[in-house]
Design a protein around this motif. Structure first.
Motif, PDB file in Angstrom:
ATOM      1  N   ALA A  11       1.229  -1.383  -0.266  1.00 40.70           N
ATOM      2  CA  ALA A  11       0.153  -0.071   0.102  1.00 40.70           C
ATOM      3  C   ALA A  11       1.074   1.318  -0.129  1.00 40.70           C
ATOM      4  CB  ALA A  11      -1.066  -0.043   1.110  1.00 40.70           C
ATOM      5  N   VAL A  12       0.612   1.981  -1.156  1.00 38.45           N
ATOM      6  CA  VAL A  12       1.168   3.406  -1.492  1.00 38.45           C
ATOM      7  C   VAL A  12       0.479   4.760  -0.791  1.00 38.45           C
ATOM      8  CG1 VAL A  12       2.948   4.583  -2.557  1.00 38.45           C
ATOM      9  CG2 VAL A  12       2.974   2.066  -2.631  1.00 38.45           C
ATOM     10  N   ASN A  13       0.679   5.073   0.194  1.00 40.27           N
ATOM     11  CA  ASN A  13      -0.577   6.798  -0.058  1.00 40.27           C
ATOM     12  C   ASN A  13      -0.267   7.923   0.067  1.00 40.27           C
ATOM     13  OD1 ASN A  13      -2.637   4.993   2.024  1.00 40.27           O
ATOM     14  ND2 ASN A  13      -1.498   4.322   2.637  1.00 40.27           N
ATOM     15  N   PHE A  14      -0.850   8.793  -0.680  1.00 41.36           N
ATOM     16  CA  PHE A  14       0.086  10.246  -0.201  1.00 41.36           C
ATOM     17  C   PHE A  14      -1.149  10.862   0.179  1.00 41.36           C
ATOM     18  CE2 PHE A  14       0.799   7.754  -4.000  1.00 41.36           C
ATOM     19  CZ  PHE A  14       2.321   8.145  -4.462  1.00 41.36           C
ATOM     20  N   PHE A  15      -0.332  12.234   0.884  1.00 41.86           N
ATOM     21  CA  PHE A  15      -1.269  12.499   1.733  1.00 41.86           C
ATOM     22  C   PHE A  15      -0.651  13.647   1.803  1.00 41.86           C
ATOM     23  CE2 PHE A  15      -1.458  13.107   6.682  1.00 41.86           C
ATOM     24  CZ  PHE A  15      -2.279  13.859   7.032  1.00 41.86           C
ATOM     25  N   THR A  16      -1.611  15.337   1.718  1.00 43.52           N
ATOM     26  CA  THR A  16      -1.094  16.493   2.108  1.00 43.52           C
ATOM     27  C   THR A  16      -2.228  17.332   3.313  1.00 43.52           C
ATOM     28  OG1 THR A  16      -0.465  16.402  -0.616  1.00 43.52           O
ATOM     29  CG2 THR A  16      -1.057  18.683   0.915  1.00 43.52           C
ATOM     30  N   PRO A  17      -1.870  17.198   3.999  1.00 36.90           N
ATOM     31  CA  PRO A  17      -3.059  17.529   5.049  1.00 36.90           C
ATOM     32  C   PRO A  17      -2.911  19.141   5.300  1.00 36.90           C
ATOM     33  CG  PRO A  17      -0.705  17.502   6.496  1.00 36.90           C
ATOM     34  CD  PRO A  17      -0.430  17.430   4.813  1.00 36.90           C
ATOM     35  N   ILE A  18      -4.433  19.194   5.412  1.00 34.42           N
ATOM     36  CA  ILE A  18      -4.768  20.694   6.022  1.00 34.42           C
ATOM     37  C   ILE A  18      -5.271  20.657   7.108  1.00 34.42           C
ATOM     38  CG2 ILE A  18      -7.147  22.088   4.750  1.00 34.42           C
ATOM     39  CD1 ILE A  18      -7.429  20.473   2.372  1.00 34.42           C
ATOM     40  N   ASP A  19      -4.773  21.403   7.583  1.00 37.36           N
ATOM     41  CA  ASP A  19      -5.090  22.116   8.857  1.00 37.36           C
ATOM     42  C   ASP A  19      -5.565  23.797   9.100  1.00 37.36           C
ATOM     43  OD1 ASP A  19      -3.852  20.025  10.757  1.00 37.36           O
ATOM     44  OD2 ASP A  19      -2.305  20.032   9.009  1.00 37.36           O
ATOM     45  N   PRO A  20      -6.940  23.846   8.453  1.00 38.55           N
ATOM     46  CA  PRO A  20      -7.795  25.228   8.468  1.00 38.55           C
ATOM     47  C   PRO A  20      -7.701  26.360   9.509  1.00 38.55           C
ATOM     48  CG  PRO A  20      -9.464  23.852   7.846  1.00 38.55           C
ATOM     49  CD  PRO A  20      -8.203  23.085   8.342  1.00 38.55           C
ATOM     50  N   THR A  21      -7.252  25.428  10.691  1.00 42.45           N
ATOM     51  CA  THR A  21      -7.542  26.500  11.827  1.00 42.45           C
ATOM     52  C   THR A  21      -6.071  26.258  12.621  1.00 42.45           C
ATOM     53  OG1 THR A  21      -8.440  25.227  12.564  1.00 42.45           O
ATOM     54  CG2 THR A  21      -9.525  25.931  12.621  1.00 42.45           C
ATOM     55  N   TYR A  32       3.357  14.111   2.841  1.00 38.87           N
ATOM     56  CA  TYR A  32       3.563  12.856   2.540  1.00 38.87           C
ATOM     57  C   TYR A  32       3.454  11.732   1.527  1.00 38.87           C
ATOM     58  CZ  TYR A  32       3.611  15.373   7.611  1.00 38.87           C
ATOM     59  OH  TYR A  32       4.016  15.740   8.764  1.00 38.87           O
ATOM     60  N   ILE A  33       4.551  11.125   2.087  1.00 36.20           N
ATOM     61  CA  ILE A  33       4.204   9.326   0.770  1.00 36.20           C
ATOM     62  C   ILE A  33       4.546   8.488   2.290  1.00 36.20           C
ATOM     63  CG2 ILE A  33       4.639   8.095  -0.274  1.00 36.20           C
ATOM     64  CD1 ILE A  33       6.031  10.343  -1.857  1.00 36.20           C
ATOM     65  N   SER A  34       3.245   7.460   2.562  1.00 41.71           N
ATOM     66  CA  SER A  34       3.559   6.631   3.745  1.00 41.71           C
ATOM     67  C   SER A  34       3.687   4.628   2.517  1.00 41.71           C
ATOM     68  CB  SER A  34       2.909   6.205   4.421  1.00 41.71           C
ATOM     69  OG  SER A  34       2.256   5.867   4.190  1.00 41.71           O
ATOM     70  N   VAL A  35       4.708   3.803   2.734  1.00 41.95           N
ATOM     71  CA  VAL A  35       4.706   1.885   2.412  1.00 41.95           C
ATOM     72  C   VAL A  35       4.542   1.448   3.555  1.00 41.95           C
ATOM     73  CG1 VAL A  35       4.927   3.036   0.344  1.00 41.95           C
ATOM     74  CG2 VAL A  35       7.070   1.857   3.096  1.00 41.95           C
ATOM     75  N   SER A 167       4.316  -2.714   9.165  1.00 44.06           N
ATOM     76  CA  SER A 167       5.738  -2.004   9.806  1.00 44.06           C
ATOM     77  C   SER A 167       5.575  -1.252   8.376  1.00 44.06           C
ATOM     78  CB  SER A 167       6.726  -2.826   9.732  1.00 44.06           C
ATOM     79  OG  SER A 167       6.927  -3.083   8.623  1.00 44.06           O
ATOM     80  N   VAL A 168       5.738   0.322   8.778  1.00 42.64           N
ATOM     81  CA  VAL A 168       4.708   1.236   8.057  1.00 42.64           C
ATOM     82  C   VAL A 168       6.553   2.434   7.874  1.00 42.64           C
ATOM     83  CG1 VAL A 168       4.265   3.482   7.486  1.00 42.64           C
ATOM     84  CG2 VAL A 168       3.082   1.713   8.720  1.00 42.64           C
TER      85      VAL A 168
END
Length: 579
Positions: A11-21, A32-35, A167-168
């Motif tokens: 599994a390969v996850n692509f993640f860009t956080p949004i922290d509006p507050t 981020y990328i996680s595997v 494990s990640v």
């Protein structure tokens, strides 16, 4: 993305956080990328995973020469960071929508083997050996010359799904531009620098160590949005906002300092304008919903520029620059004029912000410029003549009914600002003008059939989506009688095509931001749900695989060319209204 390889699922996850507050985290130019992996059989396996990036991240021109280095950053966990940049950067220049200056960073923990080298060679080495050689070559060269880049290889354990947590491996990517933008009479850095003393390493370390908490916050935000959207429009509306959120924020950037932060916006696709007022206007519901303060931070650069006299006209500026990141305004007054459109947009958004936050100081500080724009609306808003609207692809429309309504509501919005600052004479004056104008607007704008409003005062037997009714609802100005809302809702129900309501007579095309403004303003639950359902259906079936297009054909589903634009924040409009 999930890949199967023999007895292994990766599994390969692509993640860009949004922290509006959280402005500090919202300002981070990082993703981020996680595997992770698990076994498809009953055994435990040791597997090797390789990732790389090339110099293509630094420029839109592969003929450019790049330089690089790799180093360790010591902290709670040692991080290996690759830093790549152009040998000859060109500040504030873009090629193919890619900046020609800045530093691209690729980083992970030290549990990897790493290399800075040609990507083809690193990939072959990994396939053969399952590892890299922990070397950094310094044969700097052009991007396309054997594709120099950074590679990371790691070993992770894959267990059966019932064999415990996988494990990640986590990776981060960041792009630092210094300075970030050219503003009217200065240069501004990305906002994160103010929180990290301009230290790239501290920022990278913070990003990496925040990775798991960032995902928890993102899941909480997702849950809130999904729950709210489900209550309003069911699964269809959940799909619409889910497809839109990342894109809505992807066209924005936080700059300035912690004491004076601004949110900048790039138009994208239609052109590269900076801080386009009639792009911020369709975008603003997402900010009104998630954090109204961000709406203020979008407006303040525009207010600053014009209050300091850098735009010579009495009406509102269209944008702060023809191409991001050169946000230098138009001191000569030469621009794409949308005199009524932009003036009304700003006053409406100013009132929406003040109503959401009770920020009396903001209303007082910017009262004079708001009144200047409102006077333009008083003089030109009821009878607009030949004027561009935000839908400038339609060309100038003579006495646009929809545009005039926006002007009238803008005048009403000024009355609200006057009330906030305690100027009751102005409050009464602007309210009376707006009430008088809306009566005239109905008289001139309603079709003789009494079934719908016209495209323009001048043209009977035409119609247009009066999406500017949303402003009357969100501001609670109550200028437009309920009978008009009911009439329009019934008309739209009768005019729907397979993928939704067209913009108006004579065209099969629509704008999804305006469809959702209309859904938000609608008093008809059947129409609202139909708009949600048909938009979600378009997302599933459109033949054009491009980022969420806002301008489409309601019959064929094809995109009209607009894509990946921040205006898609407008689909959050129904979340700002309580029916």
């Amino acid at each position: 993305f999930t890949f199967n390889a023999g007895p292994i699922a990766l599994a390969v996850n692509f993640f860009t956080p949004i922290d509006p507050t959280d402005l500090k985290r919202l300002s981070l130019p990082a993703s981020y990328i996680s595997v992770s992996a698990w076994s498809l059989d009953s055994d435990t396996h040791e597997i090797q995973v390789y990732l790389d990036i090339t110099g293509e991240w630094t420029s839109g021109d592969s003929n450019e020469e790049v330089v690089w280095d790799m180093k360790e950053i010591k902290g709670n966990k040692t991080i290996i960071t690759g830093d790549m940049r152009l040998k000859n950067p060109q500040i504030f220049k873009e090629i193919s929508e890619s900046s020609q200056w800045g530093r691209f960073k690729f980083f992970t923990d030290s549990m990897v083997t790493h290399e800075a080298n040609g990507c083809e060679g690193m990939r072959s080495k990994f396939v053969k050996n399952g590892r890299l050689d922990n070397i950094v070559t310094n044969t700097y060269r052009k991007i396309h010359d054997n594709w120099p880049g950074f590679g990371f290889a790691r070993t992770i354990t894959s267990r059966p799904l019932n064999g415990g947590a996988p494990s990640v491996g986590y990776y981060g990517m960041a792009h630092v531009r210094r300075p970030a933008i050219e503003y009217t009479d200065s240069q501004l850095n990305q906002l994160w620098e103010s929180y990290f003393s301009g230290d790239d390493n501290k920022m990278v370390q913070f990003v990496y160590e925040d990775r798991e908490d960032a995902l928890k916050r993102a899941n909480a935000l997702d849950s809130k949005i999904v729950g709210d959207a489900q209550r309003i429009g069911g699964d269809s509306y959940v799909k619409v906002v889910s497809a839109a959120l990342r894109q809505a924020y992807g066209g924005t950037e936080m700059v300035g300092t912690a004491a004076k932060p601004w949110m900048m916006l790039k138009e994208i696709s239609s052109n590269g304008n900076c801080q386009t007022v009639d792009v911020i206007y369709p975008h603003f519901p997402v900010q009104l919903y998630l954090n109204p303060t961000l709406l203020r931070l979008l407006m303040e650069p525009l207010l600053d520029n014009q209050e300091r006299g850098f735009f010579p006209k009495k009406y509102c500026i269209h944008d702060l620059g023809t191409h991001y990141p050169r946000c230098i305004g138009h001191t000569d007054g030469k621009q794409e004029d949308m005199e009524v459109e932009e003036s009304a947009n700003m006053v409406i958004m100013m009132s929406a912000y003040v109503r959401a936050t009770n920020d009396k100081q903001f209303a007082q500080k910017h009262y004079n410029i708001a009144e200047q724009w409102t006077q333009y609306l008083v003089d030109h808003g009821l009878i607009t003549g030949d004027a561009l609207t935000t839908d400038d692809f339609l060309g100038k429309i003579k006495n646009s009914t929809n545009l005039s309504l926006k002007a009238i509501i803008g005048i009403g919005a000024m009355g609200q600002l006057a009330e906030v600052v305690g100027n009751h004479d102005d409050q009464q004056k602007y309210r009376q003008i707006a009430e008088k104008y809306v009566t005239e607007w109905i008289r001139m704008g309603e079709d003789p059939s009494n079934k719908h409003m016209k495209l323009s005062y001048n043209d009977n037997n035409t119609w247009f989506m009066i999406y500017n009714l949303y402003a009357d609802v969100i501001l609670d100005t109550k200028l437009v009688p309920e009978s008009i809302y009911k009439q329009q809702d019934e008309w739209y129900l009768s005019m729907q095509n397979y993928y939704g309501v067209p913009l108006g007579s004579g065209t099969p095309h629509t704008k999804f931001d305006w469809v959702m403004f209309t859904a938000a303003a609608s008093t008809n639950a059947k129409l609202r749900q139909s708009m949600f359902d048909r938009t979600a259906q378009w997302l599933r079936e459109t033949p054009d695989h491009v980022p969420f297009s806002d301008w489409v054909d309601t019959q064929t589903g094809g995109s009209r060319g607009f894509k990946n634009r921040p205006v898609i924040g407008g689909v959050f409009a129904p979340l700002t209204i309580k029916h």
